[in-house]
Design a protein around this motif. Structure first.
Motif, PDB file in Angstrom:
ATOM      1  N   ASP A  15       0.821  -1.203   0.000  1.00  0.00           N
ATOM      2  CA  ASP A  15       0.000   0.000   0.000  1.00  0.00           C
ATOM      3  C   ASP A  15       0.857   1.256   0.000  1.00  0.00           C
ATOM      4  N   VAL A  16       0.304   2.303  -0.572  1.00  0.00           N
ATOM      5  CA  VAL A  16       0.922   3.615  -0.551  1.00  0.00           C
ATOM      6  C   VAL A  16       0.067   4.484   0.352  1.00  0.00           C
ATOM      7  N   VAL A  17       0.697   5.176   1.283  1.00  0.00           N
ATOM      8  CA  VAL A  17      -0.059   6.029   2.199  1.00  0.00           C
ATOM      9  C   VAL A  17       0.458   7.455   2.122  1.00  0.00           C
ATOM     10  N   MET A  18      -0.439   8.386   2.387  1.00  0.00           N
ATOM     11  CA  MET A  18      -0.058   9.787   2.472  1.00  0.00           C
ATOM     12  C   MET A  18       0.403  10.013   3.910  1.00  0.00           C
ATOM     13  N   LEU A  19       1.509  10.691   4.052  1.00  0.00           N
ATOM     14  CA  LEU A  19       2.057  10.933   5.379  1.00  0.00           C
ATOM     15  C   LEU A  19       2.426  12.396   5.508  1.00  0.00           C
ATOM     16  N   ARG A  25       2.099  10.421  14.623  1.00  0.00           N
ATOM     17  CA  ARG A  25       1.633   9.895  15.913  1.00  0.00           C
ATOM     18  C   ARG A  25       0.527   8.853  15.719  1.00  0.00           C
ATOM     19  N   ASP A  26      -0.392   9.110  14.787  1.00  0.00           N
ATOM     20  CA  ASP A  26      -1.491   8.172  14.547  1.00  0.00           C
ATOM     21  C   ASP A  26      -0.974   6.841  14.009  1.00  0.00           C
ATOM     22  N   TYR A  27      -0.063   6.891  13.035  1.00  0.00           N
ATOM     23  CA  TYR A  27       0.501   5.648  12.500  1.00  0.00           C
ATOM     24  C   TYR A  27       1.290   4.911  13.580  1.00  0.00           C
ATOM     25  N   ASP A  28       2.098   5.649  14.332  1.00  0.00           N
ATOM     26  CA  ASP A  28       2.917   5.041  15.375  1.00  0.00           C
ATOM     27  C   ASP A  28       2.031   4.369  16.431  1.00  0.00           C
ATOM     28  N   ARG A  29       0.975   5.054  16.823  1.00  0.00           N
ATOM     29  CA  ARG A  29       0.040   4.510  17.820  1.00  0.00           C
ATOM     30  C   ARG A  29      -0.642   3.244  17.300  1.00  0.00           C
ATOM     31  N   THR A  54       8.987  16.087  10.618  1.00  0.00           N
ATOM     32  CA  THR A  54       8.806  14.981  11.556  1.00  0.00           C
ATOM     33  C   THR A  54       8.603  13.687  10.794  1.00  0.00           C
ATOM     34  N   ALA A  55       7.806  13.724   9.727  1.00  0.00           N
ATOM     35  CA  ALA A  55       7.517  12.522   8.940  1.00  0.00           C
ATOM     36  C   ALA A  55       8.786  11.983   8.290  1.00  0.00           C
ATOM     37  N   ARG A  56       9.579  12.856   7.685  1.00  0.00           N
ATOM     38  CA  ARG A  56      10.824  12.422   7.066  1.00  0.00           C
ATOM     39  C   ARG A  56      11.775  11.846   8.101  1.00  0.00           C
ATOM     40  N   ASP A  57      11.908  12.522   9.240  1.00  0.00           N
ATOM     41  CA  ASP A  57      12.810  12.047  10.291  1.00  0.00           C
ATOM     42  C   ASP A  57      12.363  10.700  10.842  1.00  0.00           C
ATOM     43  N   TRP A  58      11.049  10.515  11.000  1.00  0.00           N
ATOM     44  CA  TRP A  58      10.479   9.261  11.508  1.00  0.00           C
ATOM     45  C   TRP A  58      10.775   8.126  10.527  1.00  0.00           C
ATOM     46  N   CYS A  59      10.581   8.393   9.240  1.00  0.00           N
ATOM     47  CA  CYS A  59      10.852   7.376   8.222  1.00  0.00           C
ATOM     48  C   CYS A  59      12.342   7.059   8.144  1.00  0.00           C
ATOM     49  N   SER A  60      13.166   8.084   8.197  1.00  0.00           N
ATOM     50  CA  SER A  60      14.608   7.887   8.140  1.00  0.00           C
ATOM     51  C   SER A  60      15.100   7.059   9.326  1.00  0.00           C
TER      52      SER A  60
END
Length: 121
Positions: A15-19, A25-29, A54-60
């Motif tokens: 799947d491809v998701v928009m982030l 926080r929602d995905y992490d939870r 935040t999204a880029r840093d979380w993915c990285s």
């Protein structure tokens, strides 16, 4: 199904998701975390990443590949002003937008109504 799409618990590996930052926080939870099999594609002007993401840093941090693939979109007047100043653009011609009855502090702006041609020569 969630109200606006697939619930996080129903995501599949392909799947491809928009982030965006506010969704991390929602995905992490929900227990969804990026890994080395994932890719994060930044589709806006690369200069915006200088402010941080935040999204880029979380993915990285999860090992995801980070790619920049600029696409067009509706940027705010403040973002357009920063972009035009950064590249020294003149003139600046907004394409398909609203509220261009003011220059919004953008130097050299030349708004045109939709469908009105601009001779280049």
């Amino acid at each position: 199904m969630a109200a606006e799409g697939t619930a996080a618990r129903n995501l599949r590996n392909d799947d491809v998701v928009m982030l965006r930052d506010s969704l991390v926080r929602d995905y992490d939870r929900a227990g969804i975390r990026p890994c080395c099999a994932d890719a994060f594609v930044w589709s806006m002007w690369k200069g915006y990443l200088e402010k941080g993401s935040t999204a880029r840093d979380w993915c990285s941090a999860g090992g995801a590949r980070i790619d920049c693939l600029h696409t067009s979109g509706h940027a705010s007047p403040a973002d357009l002003r920063a972009f035009a100043d950064a590249i020294g653009a003149a003139p600046v011609i907004p394409v398909h937008g609203a509220n261009w009855d003011s220059d919004h502090g953008i130097r050299g702006i030349h708004p045109l109504p939709d469908g009105v041609p601009l001779p280049l020569a």
